[in-house]
Design an enzyme around this catalytic site. Sequence first.
Site, PDB file in Angstrom:
ATOM      1  N   HIS A  17      42.600 -49.319  14.236  1.00  7.55           N
ATOM      2  CA  HIS A  17      43.471 -48.449  13.432  1.00  7.55           C
ATOM      3  C   HIS A  17      43.704 -49.073  12.050  1.00  7.55           C
ATOM      4  CE1 HIS A  17      45.273 -47.212  17.548  1.00  7.55           C
ATOM      5  NE2 HIS A  17      44.605 -46.173  17.117  1.00  7.55           N
ATOM      6  N   LYS A  41      54.490 -37.631  27.213  1.00  6.24           N
ATOM      7  CA  LYS A  41      53.735 -38.853  27.509  1.00  6.24           C
ATOM      8  C   LYS A  41      54.709 -39.985  27.801  1.00  6.24           C
ATOM      9  CE  LYS A  41      49.138 -38.724  25.431  1.00  6.24           C
ATOM     10  NZ  LYS A  41      48.273 -39.363  24.414  1.00  6.24           N
ATOM     11  N   ARG A  90      34.926 -43.648  16.553  1.00  8.69           N
ATOM     12  CA  ARG A  90      34.300 -44.877  17.067  1.00  8.69           C
ATOM     13  C   ARG A  90      32.882 -44.611  17.546  1.00  8.69           C
ATOM     14  NH1 ARG A  90      39.114 -45.816  21.135  1.00  8.69           N
ATOM     15  NH2 ARG A  90      38.618 -43.611  21.217  1.00  8.69           N
ATOM     16  N   SER A 128      43.624 -48.482  22.262  1.00  8.34           N
ATOM     17  CA  SER A 128      44.959 -48.952  22.658  1.00  8.34           C
ATOM     18  C   SER A 128      45.015 -49.129  24.174  1.00  8.34           C
ATOM     19  CB  SER A 128      46.025 -47.944  22.218  1.00  8.34           C
ATOM     20  OG  SER A 128      46.030 -47.824  20.825  1.00  8.34           O
TER      21      SER A 128
HETATM   22  O1  PNS Z   1      46.026 -41.440  18.833  1.00  8.19           O
HETATM   23  P1  PNS Z   1      45.734 -40.103  19.477  1.00  8.19           P
HETATM   24  O2  PNS Z   1      46.548 -39.956  20.737  1.00  8.19           O
HETATM   25  O3  PNS Z   1      44.273 -39.884  19.669  1.00  8.19           O
HETATM   26  O4  PNS Z   1      46.245 -38.978  18.422  1.00  8.19           O
HETATM   27  C1  PNS Z   1      46.155 -37.601  18.712  1.00  8.19           C
HETATM   28  C2  PNS Z   1      46.985 -36.784  17.706  1.00  8.19           C
HETATM   29  C3  PNS Z   1      48.389 -37.323  17.615  1.00  8.19           C
HETATM   30  C4  PNS Z   1      46.335 -36.866  16.352  1.00  8.19           C
HETATM   31  C5  PNS Z   1      46.986 -35.302  18.180  1.00  8.19           C
HETATM   32  O5  PNS Z   1      47.260 -35.265  19.539  1.00  8.19           O
HETATM   33  C6  PNS Z   1      48.007 -34.463  17.445  1.00  8.19           C
HETATM   34  O6  PNS Z   1      47.833 -34.159  16.292  1.00  8.19           O
HETATM   35  N1  PNS Z   1      49.091 -34.103  18.154  1.00  8.19           N
HETATM   36  C7  PNS Z   1      50.167 -33.315  17.606  1.00  8.19           C
HETATM   37  C8  PNS Z   1      50.232 -31.962  18.286  1.00  8.19           C
HETATM   38  C9  PNS Z   1      49.225 -31.027  17.682  1.00  8.19           C
HETATM   39  O7  PNS Z   1      49.270 -30.701  16.508  1.00  8.19           O
HETATM   40  N2  PNS Z   1      48.300 -30.582  18.517  1.00  8.19           N
HETATM   41  C10 PNS Z   1      47.285 -29.628  18.131  1.00  8.19           C
HETATM   42  C11 PNS Z   1      46.087 -30.309  17.538  1.00  8.19           C
HETATM   43  S1  PNS Z   1      44.873 -29.089  17.462  1.00  8.19           S
END
Ligand code: PNS
Length: 160
Positions: A17, A41, A90, A128
């Site tokens: 990150h 979560k 990645r 993570s």
């Molecule tokens: O680190 P991660 O868990 O891969 O991040 C995922 C994240 C936070 C970028 C994604 O889950 C997100 O944007 N969540 C917010 C809710 C949302 O907008 N969901 C619709 C995306 S299409």
Amino acid sequence: MIIAIYPGSFDPITMGHLDIIERGAHIFDEVVVAVLENPHKNPLFSVEERKLLIEQSVASLSNVKVETFMGLLVDYLRVKGARVVIRGLRAVSDFEFELQNATMNRKLWPPTETFFMPTSTNYSYLSSSIVKEIAKYGGDVSGLVPPPVEEALRKKFNRG
Ligand code: PNS
């Protein structure tokens, strides 16, 4: 002035990150690391702990800020007056999920533009989840996470 939002769970932030944040900070005027607070979560670190660990890890980067958000990313973008999202890739396997999210975000709010950055190859195996697994069983995570995270993981798993 282009503000780029780098959203994620960051439970916890890894060197992968940090690599994306540092490179993003060289490209965009400001990078806001946006830590998702997801009530569905059960993270190892609370959203405030995650935010603090990122702040400690990016202290030397003057154009990087850390915030938290809940709900839809596009709603957060609108509130911030930002339209650029950064996500790291990645491997090809990341791309499917990321493309789906990027496309859906544009459907929800068309000004959204997602910029993908390939993670540096030395961090391409990092996540993570894998870091938490290693730390939980007492493995060495130095070099995989910023030093404040290493210490926080030791404390979390009662390892001195
Ligand atoms: O680190 P991660 O868990 O891969 O991040 C995922 C994240 C936070 C970028 C994604 O889950 C997100 O944007 N969540 C917010 C809710 C949302 O907008 N969901 C619709 C995306 S299409």
